[in-house]
Design a protein around this motif. Structure first.
Motif, PDB file in Angstrom:
ATOM      1  N   GLU A  80     129.741  41.923  74.370  1.00 29.83           N
ATOM      2  CA  GLU A  80     128.333  42.226  74.592  1.00 29.83           C
ATOM      3  C   GLU A  80     127.888  41.691  75.946  1.00 29.83           C
TER       4      GLU A  80
ATOM      5  N   HIS B 256     126.684  34.813  69.331  1.00 30.64           N
ATOM      6  CA  HIS B 256     125.820  35.799  69.982  1.00 30.64           C
ATOM      7  C   HIS B 256     125.165  35.151  71.202  1.00 30.64           C
TER       8      HIS B 256
ATOM      9  N   LYS C 204     118.621  40.798  63.867  1.00 29.02           N
ATOM     10  CA  LYS C 204     117.979  39.669  64.571  1.00 29.02           C
ATOM     11  C   LYS C 204     116.777  39.172  63.752  1.00 29.02           C
TER      12      LYS C 204
ATOM     13  N   ILE D 155     122.037  43.764  76.721  1.00 30.76           N
ATOM     14  CA  ILE D 155     121.448  43.518  75.398  1.00 30.76           C
ATOM     15  C   ILE D 155     119.938  43.679  75.434  1.00 30.76           C
ATOM     16  N   GLY D 156     119.452  44.635  74.669  1.00 31.28           N
ATOM     17  CA  GLY D 156     118.013  44.838  74.533  1.00 31.28           C
ATOM     18  C   GLY D 156     117.339  45.317  75.811  1.00 31.28           C
TER      19      GLY D 156
ATOM     20  N   SER E 129     122.567  47.723  73.963  1.00 33.31           N
ATOM     21  CA  SER E 129     121.852  48.990  74.112  1.00 33.31           C
ATOM     22  C   SER E 129     122.677  50.209  73.700  1.00 33.31           C
TER      23      SER E 129
ATOM     24  N   GLY F 274     121.890  46.256  67.917  1.00 37.46           N
ATOM     25  CA  GLY F 274     120.644  45.516  67.700  1.00 37.46           C
ATOM     26  C   GLY F 274     119.504  46.477  67.421  1.00 37.46           C
ATOM     27  N   GLY F 275     118.723  46.772  68.446  1.00 36.38           N
ATOM     28  CA  GLY F 275     117.521  47.593  68.314  1.00 36.38           C
ATOM     29  C   GLY F 275     117.695  48.850  67.467  1.00 36.38           C
TER      30      GLY F 275
HETATM   31  P1  PGA Z   1     120.840  45.764  71.388  1.00 40.28           P
HETATM   32  O1  PGA Z   1     121.438  44.380  70.848  1.00 40.28           O
HETATM   33  O2  PGA Z   1     121.596  46.854  70.703  1.00 40.28           O
HETATM   34  O3  PGA Z   1     119.387  45.734  70.976  1.00 40.28           O
HETATM   35  O4  PGA Z   1     121.019  45.752  72.855  1.00 40.28           O
HETATM   36  C1  PGA Z   1     122.805  44.238  70.609  1.00 40.28           C
HETATM   37  C2  PGA Z   1     123.074  42.838  70.133  1.00 40.28           C
HETATM   38  O5  PGA Z   1     122.431  41.906  70.624  1.00 40.28           O
HETATM   39  O6  PGA Z   1     123.925  42.620  69.250  1.00 40.28           O
END
Ligand code: PGA
Length: 254
Positions: A171, A99, A11, A176-177, A217, A238-239
């Motif tokens: 996703e 995304h 990101k 997400i996040g 996540s 992501g993270g």
């Molecule tokens: P996340 O993000 O692992 O931080 O939840 C995943 C993504 O948005 O691809």
């Protein structure tokens, strides 16, 4: 062809220097620790670091370079845009498209995304196409309907040959996040549904051959359980992709 794959979506994070340090930690750890598995790894840093990070990825290895977005336009007077051809010329093999953050904050809809997919595929990039429902949609019991619409409008206009190049990432937006991962059963249910939809739109072989990643996540603790599901072929991370230890442990989860 269907494969085990883990993609790191950085990101809008890291500086150039931090990004270079991170990728060198990741490649060293993975090369030391990941043996006896054919998992492929895609690193998706921000645009300005792509060329330099691509050069740091070991050649002819499990590592591949990916971008987080590309323009639907081929070239020309489109200030600030980055074309698929530019990405390909700095060594990208993959590009994330659709995304939920692009859909939500930059108003990318299925119509625009289908143009971006065409542009990426015309250049030889492999799209990682994201779908996923909001919490509201899930709670209204509309998840399947919503995912089906994203697939129909965004993806299933592709020819068989084009579709062969696509990786899908499921996703759920609510995961997400947020630290709230889908359970492995929830992920498996939607992945199986996506495969069914592919079989209907193309054929059984296409469905069997499509790589479908889970994202939201995912971390070193839950990856093994998620990846053990029959229709989950890996993750879009992501993270946890910003921490070399965590990302390597996820890659080791197969
Ligand atoms: P996340 O993000 O692992 O931080 O939840 C995943 C993504 O948005 O691809």
């Amino acid at each position: 062809m269907r494969k085990n794959l883990v993609a790191g979506n950085w990101k809008m994070n890291t500086t150039y220097q931090d990004g270079l340090a991170l990728v060198s930690e990741i490649t060293n750890m993975v090369q030391d620790e990941v043996t006896g598995s054919d998992v492929e790894v895609v690193i998706c840093p921000p645009f300005p670091f792509l060329a330099a990070i691509g050069k740091q990825l070991p050649e002819n290895s499990r590592f591949h370079l990916g971008a987080q977005n590309c323009s639907q336009k081929e070239s020309g007077a489109y200030t600030g845009e980055v074309s698929a051809r530019m990405l390909q010329s700095v060594g990208c093999e993959y590009v994330i498209l659709g995304h939920s953050e692009r859909r939500q904050y930059f108003r990318e809809d299925n119509e625009l995304l289908s143009q971006k997919l065409k542009a990426a595929l015309a250049t030889g990039l492999k799209p990682i196409f994201c779908v996923g429902e909001s919490l509201e949609t899930r709670e209204a019991d509309d998840t399947f309907k919503f995912i089906s619409q994203q697939l129909q409008e965004g993806l299933f206009h592709l020819s068989n040959e084009e579709f062969d190049q696509v990786v899908i990432a499921y996703e759920p937006i609510w995961a997400i996040g947020t630290g709230k991962t889908a359970t492995s059963a929830q992920a498996q249910e939607v992945h199986a549904y996506i495969r069914e939809q592919i079989a209907q739109a193309y054929d059984a072989e296409a469905a069997l051959n499509t790589t479908i990643l889970y994202g939201g996540s995912a971390n070193a603790q839950n990856a093994r359980e998620l990846f053990s599901q029959p229709d989950v072929d890996g993750g879009l991370i992501g993270g946890a992709s910003l921490k070399s230890r965590d990302f390597t442990d996820i890659i080791k989860s197969f």
